[in-house]
Motif scaffolding. Structure first.
Motif, PDB file in Angstrom:
ATOM      1  N   MET A   1       1.083  -1.002  -0.072  1.00  0.00           N
ATOM      2  CA  MET A   1      -0.170  -0.093   0.223  1.00  0.00           C
ATOM      3  C   MET A   1       0.772   1.512  -0.125  1.00  0.00           C
ATOM      4  O   MET A   1       1.709   0.829   0.741  1.00  0.00           O
ATOM      5  CB  MET A   1      -1.084   0.345   1.195  1.00  0.00           C
ATOM      6  CG  MET A   1      -2.258   0.646   1.469  1.00  0.00           C
ATOM      7  SD  MET A   1      -3.020   1.371  -0.117  1.00  0.00           S
ATOM      8  CE  MET A   1      -3.964  -0.139   0.233  1.00  0.00           C
TER       9      MET A   1
ATOM     10  N   ASP B   1       1.493   6.097   0.782  1.00  0.00           N
ATOM     11  CA  ASP B   1       0.556   6.551   1.326  1.00  0.00           C
ATOM     12  C   ASP B   1       0.378   7.757   0.690  1.00  0.00           C
ATOM     13  O   ASP B   1       0.042   7.499  -0.402  1.00  0.00           O
ATOM     14  CB  ASP B   1       2.112   7.384   2.457  1.00  0.00           C
ATOM     15  CG  ASP B   1       3.126   7.533   1.452  1.00  0.00           C
ATOM     16  OD1 ASP B   1       2.684   8.168   0.944  1.00  0.00           O
ATOM     17  OD2 ASP B   1       4.357   7.701   2.189  1.00  0.00           O
TER      18      ASP B   1
ATOM     19  N   GLU C   1      -8.503  -1.787  -2.949  1.00  0.00           N
ATOM     20  CA  GLU C   1      -7.092  -2.305  -3.266  1.00  0.00           C
ATOM     21  C   GLU C   1      -6.354  -1.334  -4.417  1.00  0.00           C
ATOM     22  O   GLU C   1      -7.271  -1.245  -5.347  1.00  0.00           O
ATOM     23  CB  GLU C   1      -6.600  -4.219  -3.336  1.00  0.00           C
ATOM     24  CG  GLU C   1      -7.116  -4.636  -2.168  1.00  0.00           C
ATOM     25  CD  GLU C   1      -5.739  -4.849  -1.414  1.00  0.00           C
ATOM     26  OE1 GLU C   1      -4.799  -5.022  -1.934  1.00  0.00           O
ATOM     27  OE2 GLU C   1      -5.997  -4.778  -0.362  1.00  0.00           O
ATOM     28  N   LEU C   2      -5.614  -1.028  -3.836  1.00  0.00           N
ATOM     29  CA  LEU C   2      -4.848  -0.466  -5.397  1.00  0.00           C
ATOM     30  C   LEU C   2      -5.291  -1.665  -6.835  1.00  0.00           C
ATOM     31  O   LEU C   2      -4.249  -2.649  -6.343  1.00  0.00           O
ATOM     32  CB  LEU C   2      -3.324   0.541  -5.142  1.00  0.00           C
ATOM     33  CG  LEU C   2      -3.427   1.856  -4.620  1.00  0.00           C
ATOM     34  CD1 LEU C   2      -2.116   1.998  -4.268  1.00  0.00           C
ATOM     35  CD2 LEU C   2      -4.521   2.966  -5.705  1.00  0.00           C
TER      36      LEU C   2
ATOM     37  N   ASP D   1      -2.845  -2.983  -9.144  1.00  0.00           N
ATOM     38  CA  ASP D   1      -1.040  -3.500 -10.066  1.00  0.00           C
ATOM     39  C   ASP D   1      -1.029  -2.957 -10.930  1.00  0.00           C
ATOM     40  O   ASP D   1      -0.249  -2.331 -11.632  1.00  0.00           O
ATOM     41  CB  ASP D   1      -0.591  -4.406  -9.537  1.00  0.00           C
ATOM     42  CG  ASP D   1      -1.110  -4.587  -8.194  1.00  0.00           C
ATOM     43  OD1 ASP D   1      -0.675  -4.026  -6.995  1.00  0.00           O
ATOM     44  OD2 ASP D   1      -0.417  -6.119  -7.355  1.00  0.00           O
TER      45      ASP D   1
ATOM     46  N   HIS E   1      -1.582   0.563 -11.439  1.00  0.00           N
ATOM     47  CA  HIS E   1      -0.734   1.907 -10.941  1.00  0.00           C
ATOM     48  C   HIS E   1       0.923   2.112 -11.224  1.00  0.00           C
ATOM     49  O   HIS E   1       0.983   3.484 -10.876  1.00  0.00           O
ATOM     50  CB  HIS E   1      -0.576   1.310  -9.122  1.00  0.00           C
ATOM     51  CG  HIS E   1       0.065   2.002  -8.288  1.00  0.00           C
ATOM     52  ND1 HIS E   1      -0.435   3.267  -7.912  1.00  0.00           N
ATOM     53  CD2 HIS E   1       1.161   1.372  -7.760  1.00  0.00           C
ATOM     54  CE1 HIS E   1      -0.082   4.069  -7.283  1.00  0.00           C
ATOM     55  NE2 HIS E   1       0.994   2.755  -6.403  1.00  0.00           N
TER      56      HIS E   1
ATOM     57  N   HIS F   1      -9.723   2.699  -8.787  1.00  0.00           N
ATOM     58  CA  HIS F   1      -8.287   2.557  -8.621  1.00  0.00           C
ATOM     59  C   HIS F   1      -7.958   4.404  -8.495  1.00  0.00           C
ATOM     60  O   HIS F   1      -7.587   5.185  -7.246  1.00  0.00           O
ATOM     61  CB  HIS F   1      -7.425   2.868 -10.160  1.00  0.00           C
ATOM     62  CG  HIS F   1      -6.155   3.378  -9.726  1.00  0.00           C
ATOM     63  ND1 HIS F   1      -5.171   1.867  -9.035  1.00  0.00           N
ATOM     64  CD2 HIS F   1      -4.985   3.869  -9.757  1.00  0.00           C
ATOM     65  CE1 HIS F   1      -3.561   2.749  -8.801  1.00  0.00           C
ATOM     66  NE2 HIS F   1      -3.708   3.424  -9.309  1.00  0.00           N
TER      67      HIS F   1
ATOM     68  N   THR G   1      -9.569   4.378  -4.727  1.00  0.00           N
ATOM     69  CA  THR G   1      -8.801   4.171  -3.721  1.00  0.00           C
ATOM     70  C   THR G   1      -7.556   5.361  -3.656  1.00  0.00           C
ATOM     71  O   THR G   1      -7.554   5.637  -2.293  1.00  0.00           O
ATOM     72  CB  THR G   1      -7.967   3.272  -4.416  1.00  0.00           C
ATOM     73  OG1 THR G   1      -9.075   2.349  -4.932  1.00  0.00           O
ATOM     74  CG2 THR G   1      -7.214   2.084  -3.086  1.00  0.00           C
TER      75      THR G   1
ATOM     76  N   ILE H   1      -6.635   7.277   0.411  1.00  0.00           N
ATOM     77  CA  ILE H   1      -5.559   6.941   0.822  1.00  0.00           C
ATOM     78  C   ILE H   1      -5.566   8.507   1.405  1.00  0.00           C
ATOM     79  O   ILE H   1      -4.933   9.196   3.286  1.00  0.00           O
ATOM     80  CB  ILE H   1      -4.944   6.391  -0.026  1.00  0.00           C
ATOM     81  CG1 ILE H   1      -4.739   4.380  -0.203  1.00  0.00           C
ATOM     82  CG2 ILE H   1      -3.174   6.688   0.524  1.00  0.00           C
ATOM     83  CD1 ILE H   1      -4.300   4.405  -1.547  1.00  0.00           C
TER      84      ILE H   1
ATOM     85  N   GLN I   1      -7.629   4.519   4.579  1.00  0.00           N
ATOM     86  CA  GLN I   1      -6.863   3.418   4.624  1.00  0.00           C
ATOM     87  C   GLN I   1      -5.317   3.808   4.379  1.00  0.00           C
ATOM     88  O   GLN I   1      -5.199   5.151   4.306  1.00  0.00           O
ATOM     89  CB  GLN I   1      -6.751   2.732   2.332  1.00  0.00           C
ATOM     90  CG  GLN I   1      -8.095   2.331   2.459  1.00  0.00           C
ATOM     91  CD  GLN I   1      -7.644   1.932   0.839  1.00  0.00           C
ATOM     92  OE1 GLN I   1      -7.227   1.394   0.465  1.00  0.00           O
ATOM     93  NE2 GLN I   1      -8.863   1.693   0.215  1.00  0.00           N
TER      94      GLN I   1
END
Lengths: 184, 99
Positions: A1, A3, B3-4, B6, B9, B86, B89, B93, B98
């Protein structure tokens, strides 16, 4: 994860690329419009130079066909955001006000001759182009100021061939500027 | 907890998906345009587009315009959905939902 700092950076990257895509689409559409007007303006200036008696008709035809072409362009490329129809009506109103104010200046408040008209309309058009560029991208500013400067040079220093000069400066300038926009 | 993704990302793939997602549904971008927008090299861009295509996030259409080959990349419905999740999410964050 990741930040929150990395997440912010990722969102900033997304915003940046979205802005670039929007700019690119705007330039693509503006490029088509510039080339369209460029061809028409080139033709009308040539008619003005070769057959001055038909100049008035040529310019009326160019204005009507030019705006008609922009409407078609708009219909073929509808605005993506909500309220797009209202934006289209606003754009049409901009053209109505643009021509009405120009007519008021050149025929009611002042009585411009062919040479003054030949300089006024491109300068007036390029003023809007340059102002739009302050919001929509530097290419509009560069094209607007470039054509305006060359128009003034022609007005003060070019003699009888002024309409021919304007065919290349205004018509040719818009065509070249439009093609340049596609490459940015 | 979301969840991100992958696949999305990775920085260049994120840019590709962001660019395609900014277009109207079913509209695509030519390879050369995408290259200019993302600042990627031919090889790098091609490899990442392939990864996205394998995941079903983009479709790749190859055609000839005159004698010139033209590759157009378009985000699929699955790709748009994955991209939206995405981004959501990422926003969670930042909002601290999260860790």
């Amino acid at each position: 994860m990741i930040d929150s700092k990395e997440a912010s950076a990722a969102l900033a990257d997304i915003d940046d690329i979205v802005q670039r895509v929007k700019q690119s689409q705007l330039y693509e559409l503006a490029s088509l419009a510039a080339v369209w007007w460029g061809v028409l303006v080139f033709a009308a200036n040539l008619v003005t130079w070769l057959w001055p008696v038909y100049a008035v008709y040529a310019w009326v035809v160019v204005d009507v066909v030019g705006v008609g072409g922009l409407v078609v362009l708009r219909v073929l490329n509808p605005p993506q955001h909500l309220g797009g129809a209202a934006a289209s009506i606003r754009l049409l109103l901009v053209f109505v006000l643009f021509f009405a104010f120009g007519y008021l200046c050149t025929n009611v408040i002042g009585h411009f001759g062919p040479r003054q008209l030949g300089a006024f309309w491109p300068l007036y058009f390029m003023l809007f182009y340059t102002l739009a560029g302050l919001w929509f991208g530097y290419a509009f500013v560069a094209i607007g100021l470039g054509i305006a400067a060359l128009t003034l040079i022609g007005f003060f220093y070019i003699g009888e061939a002024f309409p021919l000069w304007m065919a290349f400066v205004n018509g040719g300038g818009l065509i070249l500027g439009g093609l340049w926009m596609r490459r940015i | 907890m979301a969840e991100l993704d992958d696949i999305i990302h990775q920085p260049l793939r994120l840019k590709i998906m962001a660019a395609l997602n900014a277009l109207p549904v079913s509209a695509g971008l030519e390879f050369s345009r995408l290259k200019k927008l993302t600042g990627a090299t031919d090889g790098n861009l091609g490899a990442h587009i392939e990864t996205l295509a394998k995941a079903g996030y983009v479709s790749v259409d190859k055609a000839f315009v005159g004698k010139k080959p033209q590759t157009t990349v378009t985000a699929t419905a699955a790709g748009r959905g994955a991209f939206a999740r995405h981004v959501a999410t990422l926003q969670e964050i930042i909002a601290g939902k999260q860790v």
